[in-house]
Design a protein around this motif. Structure first.
Motif, mmCIF file in Angstrom:
data_model
loop_
_atom_site.group_PDB
_atom_site.id
_atom_site.type_symbol
_atom_site.label_atom_id
_atom_site.label_comp_id
_atom_site.label_asym_id
_atom_site.label_seq_id
_atom_site.Cartn_x
_atom_site.Cartn_y
_atom_site.Cartn_z
ATOM 1 N N UNK A 1 0.828 -1.209 0.000
ATOM 2 C CA UNK A 1 0.000 0.000 0.000
ATOM 3 C C UNK A 1 0.858 1.253 0.000
ATOM 4 N N UNK A 2 0.291 2.332 -0.494
ATOM 5 C CA UNK A 2 0.986 3.616 -0.476
ATOM 6 C C UNK A 2 0.920 4.195 0.929
ATOM 7 N N UNK A 3 2.048 4.651 1.419
ATOM 8 C CA UNK A 3 2.146 5.175 2.785
ATOM 9 C C UNK A 3 2.596 6.622 2.747
ATOM 10 N N UNK A 4 1.809 7.499 3.341
ATOM 11 C CA UNK A 4 2.162 8.910 3.367
ATOM 12 C C UNK A 4 1.709 9.641 2.119
ATOM 13 N N UNK A 5 1.936 10.938 2.122
ATOM 14 C CA UNK A 5 1.580 11.802 0.986
ATOM 15 C C UNK A 5 2.828 12.545 0.534
ATOM 16 N N UNK A 6 3.040 12.587 -0.757
ATOM 17 C CA UNK A 6 4.195 13.325 -1.271
ATOM 18 C C UNK A 6 4.807 12.627 -2.457
ATOM 19 N N UNK A 7 5.999 13.057 -2.804
ATOM 20 C CA UNK A 7 6.701 12.489 -3.955
ATOM 21 C C UNK A 7 7.494 11.250 -3.545
ATOM 22 N N UNK A 8 8.038 10.592 -4.543
ATOM 23 C CA UNK A 8 8.928 9.457 -4.279
ATOM 24 C C UNK A 8 10.213 9.968 -3.630
ATOM 25 N N UNK A 9 10.828 9.178 -2.764
ATOM 26 C CA UNK A 9 12.022 9.655 -2.048
ATOM 27 C C UNK A 9 13.231 9.820 -2.959
ATOM 28 N N UNK A 10 14.060 10.799 -2.624
ATOM 29 C CA UNK A 10 15.321 11.066 -3.307
ATOM 30 C C UNK A 10 16.477 10.791 -2.340
ATOM 31 N N UNK A 11 17.694 10.941 -2.846
ATOM 32 C CA UNK A 11 18.862 10.729 -1.983
ATOM 33 C C UNK A 11 18.846 11.693 -0.801
ATOM 34 N N UNK A 12 18.377 12.923 -1.015
ATOM 35 C CA UNK A 12 18.305 13.885 0.080
ATOM 36 C C UNK A 12 17.326 13.425 1.155
ATOM 37 N N UNK A 13 16.257 12.746 0.747
ATOM 38 C CA UNK A 13 15.297 12.220 1.730
ATOM 39 C C UNK A 13 15.904 11.060 2.507
ATOM 40 N N UNK A 14 16.748 10.292 1.841
ATOM 41 C CA UNK A 14 17.449 9.217 2.538
ATOM 42 C C UNK A 14 18.368 9.807 3.604
ATOM 43 N N UNK A 15 19.059 10.883 3.277
ATOM 44 C CA UNK A 15 19.885 11.576 4.283
ATOM 45 C C UNK A 15 19.021 12.039 5.453
ATOM 46 N N UNK A 16 17.860 12.591 5.131
ATOM 47 C CA UNK A 16 16.969 13.078 6.185
ATOM 48 C C UNK A 16 16.451 11.930 7.042
ATOM 49 N N UNK A 17 16.206 10.773 6.432
ATOM 50 C CA UNK A 17 15.756 9.603 7.188
ATOM 51 C C UNK A 17 16.828 9.148 8.166
ATOM 52 N N UNK A 18 18.086 9.225 7.755
ATOM 53 C CA UNK A 18 19.194 8.850 8.643
ATOM 54 C C UNK A 18 19.266 9.816 9.829
ATOM 55 N N UNK A 19 19.128 11.097 9.564
ATOM 56 C CA UNK A 19 19.142 12.092 10.643
ATOM 57 C C UNK A 19 17.991 11.833 11.607
ATOM 58 N N UNK A 20 16.811 11.565 11.069
ATOM 59 C CA UNK A 20 15.647 11.282 11.915
ATOM 60 C C UNK A 20 15.884 10.044 12.760
ATOM 61 N N UNK A 21 16.440 9.004 12.158
ATOM 62 C CA UNK A 21 16.710 7.770 12.894
ATOM 63 C C UNK A 21 17.684 8.008 14.036
ATOM 64 N N UNK A 22 18.737 8.739 13.771
ATOM 65 C CA UNK A 22 19.735 9.012 14.824
ATOM 66 C C UNK A 22 19.108 9.767 15.993
#
Length: 305
Positions: free
Chosen positions: A262-283
């Protein structure tokens, strides 16, 4: 009370050690545990749920017993158990490495790196697919490799830490819906689901708080998480998607078949910058959870007194 103070100190030391060093490249106790599980499985495998339940239960009992022995050695034993059970730092390092490979245009290297995080065929992933796979894995493993061990350590000390790590490792090894493990791995998968019910939801709450988007995350989780086939992965993946303002989910190719997630969330497909942001959020979630876990372990000791 003294034991709880020792275990709280061990939790803190182990969490700091994981943040500083990450997983050892060789001789990791979890890898050794996995090798032992694989060897025994080849000897005792049977295509039946009872056989799989006995297999999983036996290994979990072994891990809990080792944790009980570690607890008797004081803070050092709990610190070692914590360092063994946590994997959040290495997870974030891989995420950063994948983002760096994509930013430099080295898609082949990014595929090789993401294959260590997910069970999908990396050759079928384009740049967007690699980012999506990595963000989903970081979300799920923030819960599985960091929050859940800390929670079980806060509640049950070293036995909880190593018992949980055994549960999660067994699920990763045999908890699949493939022909071989549909029955034998059923118990391992169900135990893992139960062990992660609370940690997944705590991870979602932490993501909402740390991101500063509590209402957005809460609404997305209520709307989308239940459509995911996993009772826990859907919660954390939706929380990360909403916190980052992206969309996760969709067609996913595994060795055992294709799943339309299923589609989760609203917005565009993730980019490399979003992956960086996910790492920051995880930390940030990991640091917050480590502080909470130590405080809870101390509070448990005061309550028992």
């Amino acid at each position: 009370m003294r034991r709880n103070r020792a275990e709280a100190a061990g939790l803190a030391i182990g969490a700091v050690a994981d943040a500083a060093f990450g997983d050892p490249r060789r001789g990791h106790p979890v890898a050794l545990f996995g090798s032992a599980v694989a060897r025994l499985e080849r000897r005792v495998y049977a295509d039946a749920r009872p056989a799989g339940a006995v297999f999983a239960g036996g290994w979990i009992a072994v891990a809990v017993a080792v944790g009980a022995l570690a607890r008797r050695t004081g803070p050092a034993g709990t610190a070692a158990a914590t360092f063994t059970a946590l994997g959040g730092t290495s997870l974030c390092r891989i995420g950063d490495d994948i983002a760096g490979a994509l930013e430099s245009g080295d898609v082949d290297r990014a595929r090789r790196l993401v294959s260590g995080l997910v069970g999908r065929d990396p050759d079928l992933l384009d740049e967007s697919g690699i980012c999506r796979a990595a963000v989903e894995s970081i979300a799920e493993n923030t819960s599985d490799a960091a929050i859940a061990p800390l929670l079980w350590g806060a509640v049950a000390g070293a036995p909880g830490l190593l018992g949980y790590r055994a549960v999660n490792t067994l699920d990763a090894m045999i908890g699949y819906r493939s022909d071989r493990y549909r029955n034998f791995g059923w118990a391992a998968a169900r135990i893992d689901d139960a062990a992660n019910l609370a940690p997944a939801r705590m991870t979602a709450v932490a993501a909402a708080l740390v991101s500063g988007r509590p209402v957005t995350v809460w609404r997305a989780v209520r709307r989308d998480a239940g459509a995911h086939p996993s009772p826990n992965a859907g919660v954390v993946e939706t929380a990360f998607a909403a916190a980052l303002g992206i969309e996760l989910g969709g067609r996913t190719v595994y060795p055992h078949g294709v799943e339309d997630r299923p589609r989760l969330g609203d917005g565009r497909a993730p980019l490399a910058s979003d992956l960086r942001a996910a790492v920051v959020l995880s930390r940030r979630i990991q640091r917050l959870s480590a502080v909470v876990a130590v405080a809870v372990r101390l509070a448990v000791g005061r309550q028992l007194r």
